[in-house]
Design a protein around this motif. Structure first.
Motif, short mmCIF file in Angstrom:
data_model
loop_
_atom_site.label_atom_id
_atom_site.label_comp_id
_atom_site.label_asym_id
_atom_site.label_seq_id
_atom_site.Cartn_x
_atom_site.Cartn_y
_atom_site.Cartn_z
N LYS A 27 10.81 -6.43 0.38
CA LYS A 27 10.94 -6.36 1.72
C LYS A 27 9.80 -7.10 2.68
N LEU A 28 8.53 -6.88 2.02
CA LEU A 28 7.26 -7.33 2.66
C LEU A 28 7.35 -9.06 2.70
N ALA A 29 8.07 -9.47 1.48
CA ALA A 29 8.00 -10.99 1.61
C ALA A 29 9.26 -11.67 2.51
N LEU A 30 10.21 -10.88 2.98
CA LEU A 30 11.24 -11.31 3.54
C LEU A 30 11.36 -10.79 5.08
N ALA A 31 11.00 -9.65 5.16
CA ALA A 31 11.01 -9.12 6.59
C ALA A 31 10.06 -9.40 7.66
N PRO A 32 10.48 -9.89 9.06
CA PRO A 32 9.70 -10.32 10.01
C PRO A 32 8.28 -9.13 10.06
N GLN A 33 7.23 -9.63 10.47
CA GLN A 33 6.29 -8.65 10.37
C GLN A 33 6.23 -7.60 11.83
N GLU A 34 5.86 -6.52 11.82
CA GLU A 34 5.89 -5.61 12.87
C GLU A 34 4.66 -4.78 12.58
N PRO A 35 3.97 -4.33 13.92
CA PRO A 35 2.77 -3.53 13.95
C PRO A 35 2.75 -2.35 12.82
N GLN A 36 1.84 -1.68 12.43
CA GLN A 36 1.56 -0.85 11.63
C GLN A 36 2.32 -0.93 10.42
N TRP A 37 2.71 -2.11 9.91
CA TRP A 37 3.58 -2.40 8.50
C TRP A 37 4.86 -1.77 8.58
N THR A 38 5.29 -1.45 9.86
CA THR A 38 6.74 -0.76 9.75
C THR A 38 7.96 -1.53 9.56
N HIS A 39 7.50 -3.10 9.22
CA HIS A 39 8.46 -3.84 8.61
C HIS A 39 8.81 -3.66 7.15
N VAL A 40 7.77 -2.94 6.53
CA VAL A 40 8.00 -2.83 5.18
C VAL A 40 8.69 -1.50 4.74
N THR A 41 8.63 -0.49 5.68
CA THR A 41 9.18 0.78 5.05
C THR A 41 10.60 0.76 4.59
N LEU A 42 10.96 1.69 3.78
CA LEU A 42 12.32 1.63 3.28
C LEU A 42 13.31 2.74 3.78
N GLU A 189 -13.54 -0.81 9.36
CA GLU A 189 -13.54 -1.47 7.99
C GLU A 189 -12.83 -2.54 7.56
N ASP A 190 -13.21 -3.42 6.91
CA ASP A 190 -12.60 -4.73 6.51
C ASP A 190 -11.71 -4.38 5.45
N LYS A 191 -10.51 -3.97 5.52
CA LYS A 191 -9.54 -3.12 4.55
C LYS A 191 -8.13 -3.84 5.12
N VAL A 192 -7.53 -4.58 4.21
CA VAL A 192 -6.28 -5.28 4.73
C VAL A 192 -5.29 -4.34 4.89
N ILE A 193 -4.91 -3.34 4.19
CA ILE A 193 -3.70 -2.59 4.50
C ILE A 193 -4.24 -1.79 5.82
N GLU A 194 -5.32 -0.91 5.87
CA GLU A 194 -5.90 -0.08 6.84
C GLU A 194 -6.00 -0.78 8.23
N LYS A 195 -6.55 -2.02 8.16
CA LYS A 195 -6.71 -2.76 9.37
C LYS A 195 -5.37 -3.08 10.15
N ALA A 196 -4.23 -3.22 9.48
CA ALA A 196 -2.85 -3.28 10.33
C ALA A 196 -2.38 -2.11 10.39
N ALA A 197 -2.52 -1.17 9.50
CA ALA A 197 -1.92 0.26 9.65
C ALA A 197 -2.45 1.01 10.77
N PHE A 198 -4.08 0.98 11.07
CA PHE A 198 -4.52 1.55 12.17
C PHE A 198 -5.37 0.56 12.86
N ASP A 199 -4.44 0.05 14.26
CA ASP A 199 -5.15 -0.75 15.15
C ASP A 199 -4.89 -0.32 16.56
#
Length: 301
Positions: A27-42, A189-199
């Motif tokens: 899903k991460l590879a195919l779904a259009p991006q949304e804030p807070q990684w919500t495009h990858v939830t199942l 902090e410069d953390k990929v997952i957290e930077k998008a999850a918490f902004d």
């Protein structure tokens, strides 16, 4: 709600967690991006969990883990492939079955096979460790996810605010939803997952199945920005709910939930406390009743 402790199905839960990583990465590879990684939830589905509909080019596809039929279903257009969920299979076998079904139908997806946010690193495409699978335990666990999603949706659905409906976050393997206030707050902090999850300012409402340290499934509520400080909890309900300043989270153990209203009271009182702590304005508007007819049974009139 019937409870299953982590210790009662830890190995089967691990199998489902690993499978959720495969579906989530697709899903991460195919779904259009949304804030807070919500495009990858199942989505939590009738029979387990799913990617929901995905699109590559003109091709529509969907993958489902069905614990009540004990199989994985890969649908690409009109073609459906089914693979059994069973004890003794490895995650690399599941991975090749799923990816092979996609390739056979012209869907090419490049994935990073490293597990994400799991305590133990595994390579999904080459780990040949035999995995457990207990169908009854898997069904009991999924019913807990369904219960949590229902409770979260019951709280969030009528609110007049920006929100993310319940979904399975496959990194941490919990069912969570969000109220997002929309005030920018970059992660420090410069953390990929957290930077998008918490902004942005938000409150997360979640449900977690436990681990070796906490055997009982638990509801949790997490604010961002994190509040590593003591907070007044005089209004917090039910009685057994509590706030942990060291983790910046409210908790309510499932063993302390007597009725549905306990969970709803936990959500509302925690939100009221946190929205004031975060100095959010206009939250009373969120709870204005909807101006629409109540749901009712159809009549012959």
């Amino acid at each position: 709600m019937e409870m299953i402790r982590h210790s009662e199905w830890a190995e089967t839960k691990l199998t489902l967690h690993l499978l959720s990583q495969i579906l989530g990465k697709i899903k991460l590879a195919l779904a259009p991006q949304e804030p807070q990684w919500t495009h990858v939830t199942l989505p939590v589905a009738l029979s387990g969990f799913s990617t929901g509909p995905l699109v590559q080019g003109e091709t529509w596809l969907q993958l489902d883990v069905d614990v009540f039929q004990s199989h994985i279903r890969v649908q690409v257009g009109a073609d459906t492939s089914v693979f059994p969920l069973e004890a003794g299979k490895s995650i690399s076998t599941y991975y090749e079955e799923i990816m092979g079904a996609l390739r056979a139908n012209g869907v090419s997806v490049a994935l990073n096979p490293r597990t994400q946010e799991m305590r133990e690193l595994r390579m999904l495409d080459r780990d040949d460790t035999q995995l457990a699978y207990d169908a009854v335990a898997a069904q009991r666990g999924i019913r807990l996810f369904q219960y949590a999603a229902r409770e979260q949706l019951a709280f969030l659905a009528p609110l007049r605010c920006r929100k993310v409906k319940p979904g399975l976050f496959w990194g941490t393997f919990d069912v969570s939803s969000l109220i997002v206030y929309g005030r920018p707050e970059p992660f420090p902090e410069d953390k990929v997952i957290e930077k998008a999850a918490f902004d942005e300012h938000m409150v997360e409402f979640g449900f977690w199945l436990g681990d070796e340290a906490v055997d009982i499934p638990t509801f949790f509520i997490l604010p961002y920005p994190f509040q590593y400080t003591e907070i007044g909890t005089e209004r917090l309900k039910p009685q057994d709910a509590y706030y942990d300043a060291g983790k910046s989270e409210f908790f309510l153990s499932l063993e302390n939930v007597g009725e549905t209203r306990d969970v709803q009271a936990f959500f509302r009182t925690s939100f009221d406390i946190l929205s004031e702590q975060l100095e959010w304005e206009g939250c009373d508007h969120y709870f204005m009743p909807l101006d629409m007819p109540k749901q009712q049974e159809p009549t012959d009139e």
